[in-house]
Motif scaffolding. Structure first.
Motif, PDB file in Angstrom:
ATOM      1  N   ASP A  15      47.043   5.516 -25.236  1.00  8.95           N
ATOM      2  CA  ASP A  15      46.478   6.033 -23.997  1.00  8.95           C
ATOM      3  C   ASP A  15      45.349   5.095 -23.604  1.00  8.95           C
ATOM      4  OD1 ASP A  15      45.131   7.435 -21.957  1.00  8.95           O
ATOM      5  OD2 ASP A  15      45.757   9.341 -22.788  1.00  8.95           O
ATOM      6  N   THR A  16      45.395   4.580 -22.401  1.00  9.52           N
ATOM      7  CA  THR A  16      44.393   3.619 -21.949  1.00  9.52           C
ATOM      8  C   THR A  16      43.156   4.298 -21.370  1.00  9.52           C
ATOM      9  OG1 THR A  16      45.345   3.464 -19.737  1.00  9.52           O
ATOM     10  CG2 THR A  16      46.145   1.893 -21.406  1.00  9.52           C
ATOM     11  N   THR A  30      50.012   4.160 -18.386  1.00  9.44           N
ATOM     12  CA  THR A  30      48.673   4.378 -18.912  1.00  9.44           C
ATOM     13  C   THR A  30      48.689   5.109 -20.248  1.00  9.44           C
ATOM     14  OG1 THR A  30      48.444   6.409 -17.649  1.00  9.44           O
ATOM     15  CG2 THR A  30      47.631   4.372 -16.631  1.00  9.44           C
ATOM     16  N   CYS A  31      49.834   5.676 -20.625  1.00  9.48           N
ATOM     17  CA  CYS A  31      49.965   6.325 -21.923  1.00  9.48           C
ATOM     18  C   CYS A  31      51.457   6.416 -22.256  1.00  9.48           C
ATOM     19  CB  CYS A  31      49.332   7.707 -21.930  1.00  9.48           C
ATOM     20  SG  CYS A  31      50.121   8.887 -20.819  1.00  9.48           S
ATOM     21  N   GLY A  32      51.742   6.649 -23.523  1.00  3.82           N
ATOM     22  CA  GLY A  32      53.129   6.771 -23.925  1.00  3.82           C
ATOM     23  C   GLY A  32      53.303   6.642 -25.420  1.00  3.82           C
ATOM     24  N   ASN A  63      45.125  -3.700 -23.641  1.00 10.35           N
ATOM     25  CA  ASN A  63      44.756  -2.570 -22.777  1.00 10.35           C
ATOM     26  C   ASN A  63      43.280  -2.637 -22.404  1.00 10.35           C
ATOM     27  OD1 ASN A  63      47.335  -1.545 -22.939  1.00 10.35           O
ATOM     28  ND2 ASN A  63      46.829   0.054 -24.404  1.00 10.35           N
ATOM     29  N   GLY A  64      42.449  -3.028 -23.347  1.00 10.15           N
ATOM     30  CA  GLY A  64      41.023  -3.134 -23.101  1.00 10.15           C
ATOM     31  C   GLY A  64      40.246  -1.837 -23.178  1.00 10.15           C
TER      32      GLY A  64
END
Length: 94
Positions: A15-16, A30-32, A63-64
Protein backbone atom coordinates in the motif's frame (compact mmCIF):
# COMPACT_ATOMS: atom_id res chain seq x y z
CA UNK A 1 7.83 -23.30 10.72
CA UNK A 2 8.11 -25.76 7.83
CA UNK A 3 5.56 -28.60 7.74
CA UNK A 4 6.59 -31.57 5.63
CA UNK A 5 4.43 -32.17 2.59
CA UNK A 6 2.64 -28.80 2.74
CA UNK A 7 2.66 -26.25 -0.06
CA UNK A 8 3.80 -22.82 1.07
CA UNK A 9 2.87 -19.61 -0.68
CA UNK A 10 4.69 -16.33 -0.43
CA UNK A 11 2.45 -13.35 -1.03
CA UNK A 12 3.60 -9.75 -1.35
CA UNK A 13 1.09 -7.09 -0.29
CA UNK A 14 1.62 -3.36 -0.58
CA UNK A 15 0.00 0.00 0.00
CA UNK A 16 1.57 3.28 -1.07
CA UNK A 17 -0.62 5.33 1.31
CA UNK A 18 -1.79 7.35 -1.69
CA UNK A 19 -5.39 7.95 -2.72
CA UNK A 20 -6.24 6.59 -6.18
CA UNK A 21 -7.21 9.25 -8.72
CA UNK A 22 -10.23 7.97 -10.70
CA UNK A 23 -9.47 10.45 -13.51
CA UNK A 24 -5.88 9.23 -13.98
CA UNK A 25 -6.15 6.07 -16.07
CA UNK A 26 -2.38 5.66 -16.15
CA UNK A 27 -1.85 5.86 -12.37
CA UNK A 28 -0.14 2.80 -10.97
CA UNK A 29 -2.05 0.69 -8.46
CA UNK A 30 -1.83 2.24 -5.01
CA UNK A 31 -2.30 -1.07 -3.18
CA UNK A 32 -2.62 -4.75 -3.91
CA UNK A 33 -1.21 -8.23 -3.51
CA UNK A 34 0.29 -10.92 -5.70
CA UNK A 35 1.68 -14.40 -5.35
CA UNK A 36 5.46 -14.24 -5.37
CA UNK A 37 6.34 -17.94 -5.10
CA UNK A 38 5.06 -21.42 -4.30
CA UNK A 39 7.40 -23.84 -2.52
CA UNK A 40 7.20 -27.39 -1.21
CA UNK A 41 10.65 -28.01 0.32
CA UNK A 42 12.46 -26.28 3.21
CA UNK A 43 15.41 -25.20 1.08
CA UNK A 44 13.05 -23.73 -1.54
CA UNK A 45 11.20 -21.85 1.20
CA UNK A 46 14.34 -20.23 2.60
CA UNK A 47 15.48 -19.10 -0.86
CA UNK A 48 12.03 -17.82 -1.77
CA UNK A 49 11.80 -15.78 1.46
CA UNK A 50 15.15 -14.13 0.72
CA UNK A 51 14.02 -13.31 -2.84
CA UNK A 52 10.66 -11.97 -1.65
CA UNK A 53 12.33 -9.74 0.94
CA UNK A 54 14.59 -8.28 -1.73
CA UNK A 55 11.62 -7.72 -4.06
CA UNK A 56 9.65 -6.07 -1.24
CA UNK A 57 12.49 -3.67 -0.43
CA UNK A 58 12.87 -2.79 -4.12
CA UNK A 59 9.12 -2.19 -4.41
CA UNK A 60 9.13 0.04 -1.34
CA UNK A 61 12.05 2.03 -2.75
CA UNK A 62 10.23 2.55 -6.05
CA UNK A 63 6.92 3.46 -4.31
CA UNK A 64 8.66 5.96 -2.05
CA UNK A 65 5.99 5.70 0.65
CA UNK A 66 3.69 3.27 2.43
CA UNK A 67 4.51 -0.31 3.31
CA UNK A 68 5.21 -3.70 1.76
CA UNK A 69 4.71 -7.06 3.50
CA UNK A 70 5.83 -10.57 2.67
CA UNK A 71 3.34 -13.16 3.92
CA UNK A 72 4.43 -16.79 4.30
CA UNK A 73 1.79 -19.46 4.85
CA UNK A 74 0.34 -22.79 3.85
CA UNK A 75 -2.14 -22.65 1.00
CA UNK A 76 -3.06 -23.44 -2.57
CA UNK A 77 -3.97 -19.96 -3.80
CA UNK A 78 -3.40 -16.31 -2.89
CA UNK A 79 -6.72 -16.14 -1.02
CA UNK A 80 -5.48 -18.80 1.44
CA UNK A 81 -2.75 -16.57 2.92
CA UNK A 82 -3.38 -13.24 4.65
CA UNK A 83 -1.84 -11.27 7.51
CA UNK A 84 -4.06 -13.00 10.08
CA UNK A 85 -3.28 -16.62 9.19
CA UNK A 86 0.25 -16.32 7.79
CA UNK A 87 2.92 -18.21 9.68
CA UNK A 88 5.36 -15.38 9.08
CA UNK A 89 4.81 -11.72 8.18
CA UNK A 90 7.78 -9.54 7.22
CA UNK A 91 6.91 -5.85 6.81
CA UNK A 92 8.96 -2.95 5.49
CA UNK A 93 7.80 0.66 5.86
CA UNK A 94 8.95 3.87 4.21
Amino acid sequence: MYKDGKTYLLVIEWDTDEKPDPDDLEQAETCGAYEYAETVAPEELRGAILGAKEEARDMLDSNGSGWVSVLVGVGECIDDVDAENAEQVITFEA
